[in-house]
Motif scaffolding. Structure first.
Motif, PDB file in Angstrom:
ATOM      1  N   ARG A 149       0.802  -1.217   0.000  1.00 43.67           N
ATOM      2  CA  ARG A 149       0.000   0.000   0.000  1.00 43.67           C
ATOM      3  C   ARG A 149       0.843   1.280   0.000  1.00 43.67           C
ATOM      4  NH1 ARG A 149      -2.870  -3.433  -1.114  1.00 43.67           N
ATOM      5  NH2 ARG A 149      -5.021  -3.841  -0.511  1.00 43.67           N
ATOM      6  N   ALA A 196      -8.066   2.251   1.896  1.00 44.90           N
ATOM      7  CA  ALA A 196      -7.397   1.041   1.398  1.00 44.90           C
ATOM      8  C   ALA A 196      -6.430   0.495   2.443  1.00 44.90           C
ATOM      9  CB  ALA A 196      -6.658   1.352   0.087  1.00 44.90           C
ATOM     10  N   HIS A 200      -7.007  -3.032   4.327  1.00 41.22           N
ATOM     11  CA  HIS A 200      -5.949  -4.016   4.126  1.00 41.22           C
ATOM     12  C   HIS A 200      -5.395  -4.484   5.472  1.00 41.22           C
ATOM     13  CE1 HIS A 200      -2.506  -6.042   2.307  1.00 41.22           C
ATOM     14  NE2 HIS A 200      -1.706  -5.381   3.134  1.00 41.22           N
TER      15      HIS A 200
END
Length: 203
Positions: A149, A196, A200
């Motif tokens: 990420r 995100a 995650h």
């Protein structure tokens, strides 16, 4: 010696990753808030262009306050100082815009003109450049903890620098709609990246 250093680094990385997982809700909450504020920034110029400066001021102030709260909420997570600097910067920008919009009440305290979107230009350029640089440094410093990420955070920082360049070179003009759109893009993209990361880390 190298093995010991590597082992210590791995332990620190694992500890940081666990801290991120423990605070995944923080990333999600801040991400949702930023996306919502970004949408407001895009909509405001269409419905109340004359209030753009003060509206963006409150939007920045709100995003900074949320960022400050979540930063201290998850202070054990990596990147505390970068997150703190980003939150304080947003608060500073918000205060400047709000105070300047009320320049008549304060006797022209900061002495900037208040026509169209003019006052926003230097402030937004500074914000996008500093925010973009901070995001990139944050991502590079913690790329191990954030796994795949971290590249999204680098991209988010790079987009901020592009937004600053758009204003510097006056590519889309200086309309109120354009300024609101650029701020909206900044916040929505930052919010999506945080979402995100949070989702995650939850897995």
């Amino acid at each position: 010696m190298t093995t010991n250093s590597s082992s210590a680094s791995d332990r620190i990385s694992a500890s940081a990753a666990k801290s991120i997982g423990d605070h995944w809700v923080v990333f999600v909450v801040e991400g949702v808030a930023l996306v919502a504020l970004g949408l407001v920034a895009i909509i405001v110029p269409s419905i109340a262009p004359s209030y753009l400066t003060v509206a963006l001021g409150w939007i920045f102030l709100g995003s900074g306050a949320i960022g400050l709260a979540t930063t201290f909420w998850a202070r054990q997570a990596p990147g505390f100082w970068w997150s703190l600097a980003s939150a304080l910067l947003a608060i500073l920008v918000g205060v400047i815009l709000i105070v300047n919009e009320a320049h008549e009440l304060y006797g022209g305290l900061l002495g900037w003109p208040f026509e169209a979107a003019g006052p926003l230009r230097p402030i937004l350029v500074l914000f996008f450049l500093v925010e973009g640089g901070a995001s990139i440094m944050f991502a590079m410093e913690h790329r191990r903890e954030f796994s795949g990420r971290w590249a999204w955070m680098v991209a988010s920082g790079a987009v901020d620098i592009v937004l600053a360049s758009i204003i510097i070179f006056n590519l889309p003009g200086t309309s109120a709609w354009t300024m609101g759109l650029l701020v909206g893009i900044n916040m929505i993209l930052g919010g999506v990246v945080l979402l995100a990361m949070g989702l995650h880390a939850r897995l």
